[in-house]
Structure formats: C-alpha cells, structure tokens
Design an enzyme around this catalytic site. Structure first.
Site, short mmCIF file in Angstrom:
data_model
loop_
_atom_site.label_atom_id
_atom_site.label_comp_id
_atom_site.label_asym_id
_atom_site.label_seq_id
_atom_site.Cartn_x
_atom_site.Cartn_y
_atom_site.Cartn_z
N ASP A 123 -0.21 -0.80 -34.07
CA ASP A 123 1.12 -1.33 -34.80
C ASP A 123 2.24 -0.36 -33.92
O ASP A 123 2.05 0.75 -33.73
CB ASP A 123 1.02 -1.05 -36.06
CG ASP A 123 2.40 -1.62 -36.79
OD1 ASP A 123 2.73 -2.54 -36.20
OD2 ASP A 123 2.95 -1.34 -37.92
N GLY A 124 3.21 -1.15 -33.82
CA GLY A 124 4.56 -0.26 -33.46
C GLY A 124 4.94 -0.69 -31.92
O GLY A 124 5.83 -0.02 -31.39
N ASN A 125 4.37 -1.70 -31.31
CA ASN A 125 4.89 -2.06 -29.94
C ASN A 125 6.50 -2.23 -29.97
O ASN A 125 7.01 -1.94 -29.26
CB ASN A 125 4.15 -3.29 -29.51
CG ASN A 125 2.65 -3.17 -29.29
OD1 ASN A 125 2.10 -1.91 -29.47
ND2 ASN A 125 1.89 -4.09 -29.06
N SER A 152 -2.45 -11.15 -35.79
CA SER A 152 -3.01 -11.66 -37.14
C SER A 152 -2.32 -12.93 -37.48
O SER A 152 -1.56 -13.67 -36.71
CB SER A 152 -2.15 -10.70 -38.20
OG SER A 152 -0.84 -10.72 -38.10
N ASN A 203 1.20 -13.29 -37.60
CA ASN A 203 2.03 -13.24 -36.49
C ASN A 203 2.40 -14.40 -35.98
O ASN A 203 3.11 -14.80 -34.91
CB ASN A 203 0.94 -12.43 -35.37
CG ASN A 203 0.80 -10.94 -35.66
OD1 ASN A 203 -0.22 -10.40 -34.91
ND2 ASN A 203 1.74 -10.25 -36.33
N TRP A 204 1.80 -15.72 -36.40
CA TRP A 204 2.21 -17.00 -36.04
C TRP A 204 3.55 -17.23 -36.23
O TRP A 204 4.18 -18.12 -35.76
CB TRP A 204 1.25 -18.06 -36.33
CG TRP A 204 -0.09 -18.26 -35.86
CD1 TRP A 204 -1.20 -18.13 -36.67
CD2 TRP A 204 -0.54 -18.44 -34.67
NE1 TRP A 204 -2.42 -17.99 -35.91
CE2 TRP A 204 -2.06 -18.20 -34.50
CE3 TRP A 204 0.18 -18.63 -33.38
CZ2 TRP A 204 -2.75 -18.60 -33.32
CZ3 TRP A 204 -0.55 -18.95 -32.11
CH2 TRP A 204 -2.02 -18.80 -32.22
N ARG A 238 6.06 -15.31 -36.08
CA ARG A 238 7.04 -14.67 -35.08
C ARG A 238 7.74 -15.71 -34.14
O ARG A 238 7.09 -16.77 -33.87
CB ARG A 238 6.37 -13.56 -34.24
CG ARG A 238 5.68 -12.52 -34.96
CD ARG A 238 5.38 -11.25 -34.04
NE ARG A 238 4.97 -10.10 -35.22
CZ ARG A 238 4.84 -9.17 -34.55
NH1 ARG A 238 4.78 -8.61 -33.47
NH2 ARG A 238 4.38 -8.06 -35.67
N ARG A 277 -4.88 3.55 -37.81
CA ARG A 277 -3.50 2.71 -37.83
C ARG A 277 -2.32 3.57 -37.09
O ARG A 277 -2.10 4.79 -37.55
CB ARG A 277 -2.92 2.39 -39.31
CG ARG A 277 -1.84 1.60 -39.18
CD ARG A 277 -1.35 0.87 -40.41
NE ARG A 277 -0.40 0.15 -40.00
CZ ARG A 277 0.09 -1.28 -40.58
NH1 ARG A 277 -0.97 -1.66 -41.49
NH2 ARG A 277 0.99 -1.80 -40.23
N ARG A 296 -0.65 0.76 -44.70
CA ARG A 296 -0.84 -0.55 -45.22
C ARG A 296 -2.00 -0.77 -44.40
O ARG A 296 -2.44 -0.51 -43.36
CB ARG A 296 0.09 -1.30 -45.06
CG ARG A 296 1.37 -1.41 -45.76
CD ARG A 296 2.14 -2.79 -45.35
NE ARG A 296 2.73 -2.70 -44.24
CZ ARG A 296 3.92 -2.18 -43.77
NH1 ARG A 296 4.65 -1.31 -44.83
NH2 ARG A 296 4.55 -2.20 -42.65
N SER A 300 -2.65 -4.14 -44.06
CA SER A 300 -2.24 -5.57 -43.65
C SER A 300 -3.12 -6.56 -43.23
O SER A 300 -3.10 -7.24 -42.27
CB SER A 300 -1.43 -5.11 -42.36
OG SER A 300 -0.43 -4.14 -42.46
C1 FPP Z 1 2.02 -4.70 -33.38
O1 FPP Z 1 3.28 -4.51 -32.92
C2 FPP Z 1 1.13 -5.12 -32.30
C3 FPP Z 1 0.72 -6.66 -32.38
C4 FPP Z 1 1.33 -7.67 -32.95
C5 FPP Z 1 -0.31 -6.96 -31.51
C6 FPP Z 1 -1.28 -6.09 -30.76
C7 FPP Z 1 -0.93 -6.73 -29.25
C8 FPP Z 1 -1.03 -5.85 -28.21
C9 FPP Z 1 -1.54 -4.40 -28.28
C10 FPP Z 1 -0.81 -6.32 -26.90
C11 FPP Z 1 -1.87 -7.08 -26.24
C12 FPP Z 1 -3.45 -7.18 -26.69
C13 FPP Z 1 -4.44 -7.13 -25.70
C14 FPP Z 1 -5.76 -7.30 -26.75
C15 FPP Z 1 -4.34 -7.26 -24.58
P1 FPP Z 1 4.50 -5.08 -33.65
O2 FPP Z 1 5.05 -5.96 -32.64
O3 FPP Z 1 4.11 -5.55 -34.87
O4 FPP Z 1 5.40 -3.53 -33.62
P2 FPP Z 1 6.58 -3.34 -34.82
O5 FPP Z 1 6.06 -3.32 -36.14
O6 FPP Z 1 7.16 -2.09 -34.32
O7 FPP Z 1 7.49 -4.47 -34.55
#
Ligand code: FPP
Length: 244
Positions: A18-20, A63, A66-67, A69, A186, A192, A194
C-alpha cells in the site's frame, strides 16, 4: 551467505503493498509513477525472497475494490502487470520461481489473462518459491465462492454436511494446497486487513510499517523478518501446547 538466520524463517509471507499513490503525491508526481516505482519494489522483494529461502510469497496486487478506480489508473496497473510478467519470465525460470494467481481473474482484460496463464504454465514445474499474485481478489468474495461450491456439492448429494470440516473449507478456497501465511506485512501505516485472505490470516503474525510500498526494500523486509523471528507463536494454545 544469507543475510538472515534461516531458522524460523516464515514459510509463507503475504504482503499488502500500500501507499503507491501517497508516495507519488508526496513527490509531486502522478499516481501512475507511484505504481511504476511500486513494480520495481515488487521485483526486488521477489528476487530477495527467493534468495533467502522464502517458499511462498503472496502479493495483493489488485483488489476487487480496485476496479472502482478511474479507468486510466486501472489500465495503467494492467499494463504494468503485463510488462512485469513479460520481463520477469526469464528471472522466474532461472531461479525456479513458479507463478500462481488467486482471485476472480476472469474479470481481467484478455491480454493480461493471456500473459498471466502463459506465465503460469511455463513456470508450473518451478518449485523453489511460489509467487502468488492476488488479482481481482477479495477475501469475502473468495469465501462466498467457496460456500457456493460446497453448497452445490451438497445439492448434488456428493457430500454430507458433516464432511464440511475446516480442511474442507480451506480446500474450497482459491488458496487450496497453499499453507496459511505465517507473516503478513502491510506498508503505508494503515492498520487494516482490507479484505485480504480473511480465512487464511487467522493465526498470521502481522507487521505494519509506515514506509510507503515504493520505498520498501531489502533492509526493511529484513527488519520485518527479524521481528517475526522474535515472535512467540502460540496458535491460541499455551507455551507448552503449541502447533509448531
Ligand atoms: C496500493 O497503492 C497498491 C496497489 C493498488 C496495487 C499494487 C500494485 C503495484 C505494486 C504495482 C504493480 C504490481 C505488480 C505485481 C507488477 P495505492 O494506490 O492504494 O496507494 P494509496 O493508498 O497511497 O493511494
């Protein structure tokens, strides 16, 4: 020489990456950059897990929720996944890494399904480590699918109600045949689960770090594993009466 004591290493590590998005925002970048950097972290953790002798690694990559988004973000994630699968095949073959997937993968775009199932097939005899990607995955949906499967077996008189044991339910889940995770990590500091592996995480040890996934590297991973090695796992029993 491995950089960690190999005894009491978890057999199965599961990670909520999480956290990208927040990582990208903090740097003034768009969210997709965060996912790209997140994919690099995935590479590093997969390779390192194999190096130190983790047998099962399960990553929450997409998840069911995530659809929801924006379409362009979903598309970018699928593209990254396609690229990851194509670029990592050689690495997986050379290092004996087998690929598996859990989730409602029938919802993934056709191109992703094709690369995914092609990679699963090509790596099917590899058994140094099994990398499982949770894709279009939801823990409640998994339990629901298992209930429907079991109910259909009852309806067809293939089983009786008394045959439904814990093991029977485990075998009806997407994770049939996999051990339960020993350690759940996590990132991004959220406390969480999730909707991840709801049944399977019953007795897992949990490690939560404030680090955002794109910054999660070997050192922090080692810290999580070392922390796990200090845990006293009782599985609900007392000290002298535990499962492992
Ligand atoms: C959460 O970050 C991460 C994801 C939605 C999915 C994880 C995906 C990757 C690590 C990249 C591609 C995966 C592979 C297997 C190559 P977030 O967007 O929910 O972060 P936020 O909570 O800060 O918005």
């Amino acid at each position: 020489m491995t950089p960690i004591e190999t005894k009491q290493l978890p057999e199965h590590v599961a990670i909520i990456m999480d956290g990208n998005g927040r990582w990208a925002k903090m740097k003034g970048l768009n969210r997709v950059r965060g996912h790209q950097k997140g994919a690099e972290a995935v590479r590093e953790i997969v390779t390192f897990s194999r190096e130190i002798g983790i047998r099962w690694l399960t990553l929450y990559a997409f998840s069911e929720e995530n659809w929801e988004r924006p379409a362009h973000e979903v598309q970018a994630l699928m593209k990254l996944l396609n690229r990851f699968l194509k670029s990592e095949l050689r690495e997986m073959q050379e290092n004996g890494i087998g690929l598996k997937t859990i989730g409602r993968t029938e919802k993934l775009p056709k191109s992703t399904r094709q690369i995914l199932f092609d990679t699963i097939e090509k790596t099917s005899s590899n058994n140094s480590m099994i990398l499982t990607l949770a894709l279009s995955y939801g823990g409640r949906q998994e339990i629901l699918d298992a209930i429907q499967k079991i109910a259909a077996q009852i309806q067809k008189n293939e089983i009786t109600i008394s045959e439904i044991t814990e093991q029977f339910v485990s075998d009806a889940l997407y994770t049939a045949g996999m051990p339960d995770p020993d350690l759940l990590i996590r990132t991004s500091g959220e406390y969480r689960i999730s909707n991840f592996l709801l049944w399977q995480l019953s007795y897992s040890e949990i490690y939560i770090t404030p680090t955002m996934w794109p910054d999660f590297g070997k050192n922090e991973y080692l810290a999580a594993l070392r922390d796990y090695q200090t845990r006293d796992r009782r599985f609900g029993a007392t000290g002298g009466n535990r499962k492992k």
